[in-house]
Design a protein around this motif. Structure first.
Motif, PDB file in Angstrom:
ATOM      1  N   HIS A  89      -7.684  18.948  13.222  1.00  0.00           N
ATOM      2  CA  HIS A  89      -6.504  18.145  13.547  1.00  0.00           C
ATOM      3  C   HIS A  89      -6.199  17.139  12.445  1.00  0.00           C
ATOM      4  CE1 HIS A  89      -6.562  18.954  18.205  1.00  0.00           C
ATOM      5  NE2 HIS A  89      -6.285  20.017  17.489  1.00  0.00           N
ATOM      6  N   ASP A  90      -7.247  16.556  11.879  1.00  0.00           N
ATOM      7  CA  ASP A  90      -7.047  15.569  10.810  1.00  0.00           C
ATOM      8  C   ASP A  90      -6.333  16.198   9.609  1.00  0.00           C
ATOM      9  OD1 ASP A  90      -7.771  12.866   9.620  1.00  0.00           O
ATOM     10  OD2 ASP A  90      -8.671  14.225   8.156  1.00  0.00           O
ATOM     11  N   ASP A  91      -6.666  17.447   9.300  1.00  0.00           N
ATOM     12  CA  ASP A  91      -6.023  18.110   8.158  1.00  0.00           C
ATOM     13  C   ASP A  91      -4.539  18.380   8.423  1.00  0.00           C
ATOM     14  OD1 ASP A  91      -8.306  18.047   6.590  1.00  0.00           O
ATOM     15  OD2 ASP A  91      -9.042  19.974   7.335  1.00  0.00           O
ATOM     16  N   ILE A  93      -2.710  16.301  10.301  1.00  0.00           N
ATOM     17  CA  ILE A  93      -2.125  14.956  10.183  1.00  0.00           C
ATOM     18  C   ILE A  93      -1.981  14.561   8.707  1.00  0.00           C
ATOM     19  CG2 ILE A  93      -2.499  12.495  10.705  1.00  0.00           C
ATOM     20  CD1 ILE A  93      -4.174  13.516  13.181  1.00  0.00           C
ATOM     21  N   ASP A  94      -3.046  14.810   7.931  1.00  0.00           N
ATOM     22  CA  ASP A  94      -3.044  14.398   6.516  1.00  0.00           C
ATOM     23  C   ASP A  94      -2.357  15.423   5.608  1.00  0.00           C
ATOM     24  OD1 ASP A  94      -4.413  12.171   7.295  1.00  0.00           O
ATOM     25  OD2 ASP A  94      -6.370  12.814   6.545  1.00  0.00           O
ATOM     26  N   GLU A  95      -1.920  16.546   6.188  1.00  0.00           N
ATOM     27  CA  GLU A  95      -1.297  17.642   5.424  1.00  0.00           C
ATOM     28  C   GLU A  95      -2.197  18.093   4.276  1.00  0.00           C
ATOM     29  OE1 GLU A  95       2.619  16.257   4.391  1.00  0.00           O
ATOM     30  OE2 GLU A  95       3.265  16.215   6.471  1.00  0.00           O
ATOM     31  N   GLU A  98      -7.022  21.803   1.586  1.00  0.00           N
ATOM     32  CA  GLU A  98      -8.357  22.320   1.273  1.00  0.00           C
ATOM     33  C   GLU A  98      -9.435  21.427   1.860  1.00  0.00           C
ATOM     34  OE1 GLU A  98      -8.951  24.182  -2.848  1.00  0.00           O
ATOM     35  OE2 GLU A  98     -10.611  22.763  -2.687  1.00  0.00           O
ATOM     36  N   ARG A  99     -10.484  22.064   2.410  1.00  0.00           N
ATOM     37  CA  ARG A  99     -11.650  21.328   2.898  1.00  0.00           C
ATOM     38  C   ARG A  99     -12.878  22.203   2.687  1.00  0.00           C
ATOM     39  NH1 ARG A  99     -12.823  16.949   5.958  1.00  0.00           N
ATOM     40  NH2 ARG A  99     -10.672  16.552   6.604  1.00  0.00           N
ATOM     41  N   ARG A 100     -13.968  21.594   2.277  1.00  0.00           N
ATOM     42  CA  ARG A 100     -15.216  22.324   1.994  1.00  0.00           C
ATOM     43  C   ARG A 100     -14.939  23.529   1.082  1.00  0.00           C
ATOM     44  NH1 ARG A 100     -17.105  22.585   8.319  1.00  0.00           N
ATOM     45  NH2 ARG A 100     -17.491  20.389   8.626  1.00  0.00           N
ATOM     46  N   LEU A 144     -15.330   8.537  23.873  1.00  0.00           N
ATOM     47  CA  LEU A 144     -15.353   8.581  22.411  1.00  0.00           C
ATOM     48  C   LEU A 144     -14.094   9.270  21.880  1.00  0.00           C
ATOM     49  CD1 LEU A 144     -16.749   8.644  19.552  1.00  0.00           C
ATOM     50  CD2 LEU A 144     -17.603  10.887  20.231  1.00  0.00           C
ATOM     51  N   ASN A 145     -13.718  10.364  22.499  1.00  0.00           N
ATOM     52  CA  ASN A 145     -12.543  11.088  22.019  1.00  0.00           C
ATOM     53  C   ASN A 145     -11.269  10.283  22.196  1.00  0.00           C
ATOM     54  OD1 ASN A 145     -13.471  13.600  20.860  1.00  0.00           O
ATOM     55  ND2 ASN A 145     -14.352  13.928  22.859  1.00  0.00           N
ATOM     56  N   ILE A 146     -11.197   9.542  23.297  1.00  0.00           N
ATOM     57  CA  ILE A 146     -10.032   8.663  23.500  1.00  0.00           C
ATOM     58  C   ILE A 146     -10.006   7.627  22.371  1.00  0.00           C
ATOM     59  CG2 ILE A 146      -8.992   6.933  25.035  1.00  0.00           C
ATOM     60  CD1 ILE A 146     -10.321   8.476  27.401  1.00  0.00           C
ATOM     61  N   GLY A 176     -13.459   3.208  15.069  1.00  0.00           N
ATOM     62  CA  GLY A 176     -12.937   4.183  16.030  1.00  0.00           C
ATOM     63  C   GLY A 176     -12.976   5.606  15.527  1.00  0.00           C
ATOM     64  N   LYS A 177     -12.663   5.815  14.240  1.00  0.00           N
ATOM     65  CA  LYS A 177     -12.565   7.213  13.794  1.00  0.00           C
ATOM     66  C   LYS A 177     -13.903   7.790  13.332  1.00  0.00           C
ATOM     67  CE  LYS A 177     -11.088   6.855   8.974  1.00  0.00           C
ATOM     68  NZ  LYS A 177     -10.132   7.211   7.954  1.00  0.00           N
ATOM     69  N   THR A 178     -14.860   6.937  12.953  1.00  0.00           N
ATOM     70  CA  THR A 178     -16.128   7.464  12.415  1.00  0.00           C
ATOM     71  C   THR A 178     -17.371   6.882  13.082  1.00  0.00           C
ATOM     72  OG1 THR A 178     -15.081   7.745  10.264  1.00  0.00           O
ATOM     73  CG2 THR A 178     -17.467   7.765  10.280  1.00  0.00           C
TER      74      THR A 178
END
Ligand code: FPP
Ligand code: MG
Length: 272
Positions: A89-91, A93-95, A98-100, A144-146, A176-178
């Motif tokens: 989901h973060d990817d 949001i951040d558009e 590439e990851r890993r 936590l997810n909230i 909150g995020k980490t």
């Protein structure tokens, strides 16, 4: 301190977590979602959150076995699934594309599929944890997810605002995020291993301070620290010292040694 050395005391359990995740992917009903998600099950990330959970368990019990071990492995697989869901989901949001070293799900399949793929990972996490964990710990994960989603929303609002972000808001977003996630991982591991309320509280505090230091060092290395009000490096050091202090009073154990090694690795990697 190398990351592999810090992880060694929980490496057998982490391999079992990996096997758990691979077997989970077989249970997906459609071949397209199986193909899209396959890599999350077969090419693991760093497994930092499962490692924190298992190390915290070993701070309480040197060698968890039987039902306790089974619960720990399912909880560890669950937190890894939640972490992967949040990154998918973060990817979006951040558009990010590439990851890993691989194209993100949104890059390969578009945002609509990426949102559904993240939801699938997130739901899979609960499908494996629901029978293994007591209700109070499941509630911690839901809360936590909230918290994580709310922190992400706050971050979006702050980024789109022309006003500079305050130190308090910046730190509460990082928490909150980490950091809250890492704290819950330590709480899950120590609780499932039978820790007393005081022991669980110390390890949860460690997870929170470690997570704050982790995110601040990460912000520094990404050049992402968009808070002019804050000396990010000295704040990261302050949280790293607090994390070290949280472990005092727990007594020597394989788990405390591993958590200390993980903290040493974080600080050394940042060159401090
Ligand atoms: C990476 O941040 C992302 C996070 C730390 C958490 C993202 C959380 C959500 C999207 C909400 C939670 C969603 C679910 C399904 C639980 P970053 O962008 O700073 O780091 P990066 O460089 O790794 O992308
Ligand atoms: Mg991102």
């Amino acid at each position: 301190m190398k990351l592999e050395d810090a992880f060694r005391p929980v490496s057998a359990e982490l391999r079992a977590v990996e096997r758990e995740l691979v077997s989970l992917s077989q249970g997906l009903s459609f071949s397209s979602i199986k193909t899209i998600l396959e890599r999350f099950f077969t090419t693991p990330g760093k497994y930092l959150r499962p490692a924190l959970l298992l190390m915290s368990a070993k701070a309480i019990q040197e060698k968890p076995e039987g039902q306790t071990l089974r619960k720990l492995l399912l909880a560890a697989a669950g937190v890894e699934l939640i972490h992967n869901a949040s990154l998918v989901h973060d990817d979006v949001i951040d558009e990010d594309l590439e990851r890993r070293g691989q194209p993100t799900v949104n890059a390969g399949h578009g945002n609509r599929i990426a949102i559904l793929a993240g939801d699938t990972l997130y739901s899979k996490a609960f499908s494996i944890m629901i029978d293994a964990l007591p209700k109070e710990l499941l509630r911690d994960i839901v809360e936590l997810n909230i918290h994580m989603c709310s922190a992400e929303v706050e971050q979006e609002k702050v980024r789109s605002c022309s006003e500079p972000v305050t130190k308090e808001t910046f730190l509460s977003i990082n928490e909150g995020k980490t950091a809250s996630f890492m704290s819950v991982c330590c709480k899950l591991g120590s609780s499932l291993a039978g820790g007393s309320a005081a022991e669980v509280a110390k390890l949860a505090a460690f997870g929170l301070d470690f997570g704050m230091a982790f995110q601040l060092y990460d912000d520094l290395s990404d050049g992402d620290s968009d808070c002019a009000d804050l000396d990010v490096l000295s704040e990261a050091r302050r949280f790293a010292s607090a994390a070290r202090a949280d472990l005092l009073g727990l007594g020597p154990s394989v788990g405390v040694k591993a958590l200390t090694a993980l903290l040493d690795h974080l600080v050394e990697k940042a060159g401090n």
